[in-house]
Design an enzyme around this catalytic site. Sequence first.
Site, PDB file in Angstrom:
ATOM      1  N   ALA A 110       0.863  -1.188   0.000  1.00  0.00           N
ATOM      2  CA  ALA A 110       0.000   0.000   0.000  1.00  0.00           C
ATOM      3  C   ALA A 110       0.900   1.239   0.000  1.00  0.00           C
ATOM      4  CB  ALA A 110      -0.928   0.008   1.205  1.00  0.00           C
ATOM      5  N   PHE A 111       0.338   2.383  -0.390  1.00  0.00           N
ATOM      6  CA  PHE A 111       1.166   3.596  -0.533  1.00  0.00           C
ATOM      7  C   PHE A 111       1.778   4.022   0.783  1.00  0.00           C
ATOM      8  CE2 PHE A 111      -2.692   5.747   0.901  1.00  0.00           C
ATOM      9  CZ  PHE A 111      -2.190   6.798   1.642  1.00  0.00           C
ATOM     10  N   LYS A 112       1.201   3.554   1.901  1.00  0.00           N
ATOM     11  CA  LYS A 112       1.698   3.991   3.207  1.00  0.00           C
ATOM     12  C   LYS A 112       3.163   3.599   3.426  1.00  0.00           C
ATOM     13  CE  LYS A 112      -2.742   4.640   5.343  1.00  0.00           C
ATOM     14  NZ  LYS A 112      -3.681   4.186   4.287  1.00  0.00           N
ATOM     15  N   ASP A 113       3.660   2.619   2.666  1.00  0.00           N
ATOM     16  CA  ASP A 113       5.070   2.245   2.789  1.00  0.00           C
ATOM     17  C   ASP A 113       6.008   3.403   2.403  1.00  0.00           C
ATOM     18  OD1 ASP A 113       4.740  -0.456   3.608  1.00  0.00           O
ATOM     19  OD2 ASP A 113       4.333  -1.063   1.544  1.00  0.00           O
ATOM     20  N   MET A 116       6.146   5.463   5.630  1.00  0.00           N
ATOM     21  CA  MET A 116       6.511   4.717   6.820  1.00  0.00           C
ATOM     22  C   MET A 116       7.954   4.207   6.742  1.00  0.00           C
ATOM     23  SD  MET A 116       4.389   4.584   9.335  1.00  0.00           S
ATOM     24  CE  MET A 116       2.674   4.109   9.243  1.00  0.00           C
TER      25      MET A 116
END
Length: 461
Positions: A110-113, A116
């Site tokens: 997911a783009f959150k990587d 993060m």
Amino acid sequence: MRYVSTRGRAPVLGFEDTMLTGLARDGGLYVPEEVPVLSPGDIAALAGRPYEDVAVRVMAPFVADAFDEATFAGMVERAYAGFGHDARAPLRQLGPNHHLLELFHGPTLAFKDFAMQLIGQMFEHSLERRGERVSIVGATSGDTGSAAIEAFRGLDAVDVFILYPHGRVSEVQRRQMTTPTEANVHALALAGHFDDCQARLKEMFNDFAFRDRVGLAGVNSINFARVLAQVVYYFTAATALGAPHREVSFTVPTGNFGDIFAGHIARRMGLPIRQLVVATNQNDILHRCLTTGEYRTGEVHPSISPSMDIQVSSNFERALHLAYDRDGAAVSQLMEELRGGGFTVSQGALEALREVYASGRVSEEETAATIAGMRDRTGELLCPHSAIGARVAETHLGDVPMVTLATAHPAKFPDAVEAATGLRPPLPPRLADLFDRAERVTRVENDLAALEAVIDERRAA
Ligand SMILES: *Cc1c(COP(=O)(O)O)cnc(C)c1O
């Protein structure tokens, strides 16, 4: 770079303290006091460069007081080394003038990587320099928790505890949280709903004795460092499509407004973005607000795009802060009214918002139909969130290239994709053994004292 609160009554901080603090003490969110502007020549020089080079150029002015450029470049290099695509954020064409920005090649799909992974590097560096340790505690409905665990696993100065609602996350999401083997990773399955996880987390932050004892830290999207890392892919995509010589528009599947607000920062930095289009599911508070000026909360209706099922979109406060010309008192007033159920945006601020943002809403049926239609017309399998973006984008196509952000890999939501298309998307090869790995999880009661006891006992002394 100095960072100020959207509500104007918290201490002004540098980058490192902003990152480690998260939420401002007046309840507001930190934003840069002034957004640095890149010249058209600076932007043109980014075209065709490796993702990591662009990342360093774009973020350097924001982080310069915390990290020298060589140190920062090393962190960026390590943050993205584990991605499954050399371009990190590749573009694919969906139709005439319509492109898909694939943001799901990171370790948790997911783009959150993107944010993060970099935050993990920056926390590690800053904590080591300060000789401090922290306990990161997060509540998640799925994607944020897995991305945080992946970013902080194995780091020396951090224990990471993720609270998720037992039995209420997808199997892929759960396994991403329970299979890492590092001793500093702690997946906690709470007997309750996601709202219970969030409520217990808030109580923990308000228990000051506990908070100080364990060095409690948070990495949800109110942390400006997360928004900053997401500014970068607007630059790589736009320059690939002709910026600064040509304008580009973006459509963003939106929940907490962090990803799309990063686009607003890119625009303020001088990237020629014509429109930022907010795409929502049936939980359409943002679409209603941009249409009518009324921001009124209601009930959350669970959907097949669960990462966008929200009522209070916390990063919208940052957009309001800019729309109200950085008037902290006005923003405080709105947030006070929100506690009573909602507020009305002033005419001037609404015009300022509409200069940057457009919006659209997609129903459950339309989401499924878009997943199927895209597969038929282009061969692309989209996750439900990305399909919502593509659908809204199609109603906003014009004479400049449109880029839809694909926020997750379809294999993260296999049931919804299979229901729409009859195809079950396989996990990428590097994750193919996810279902064979041993799980490690601690069941916890929905009770603050019990939770605190587990954290006290598990964290490294
Ligand atoms: C988090 C998430 C979103 C929403 O992003 P915001 O920054 O909260 O607006 C959309 N799609 C997916 C897959 C997500 O994980």
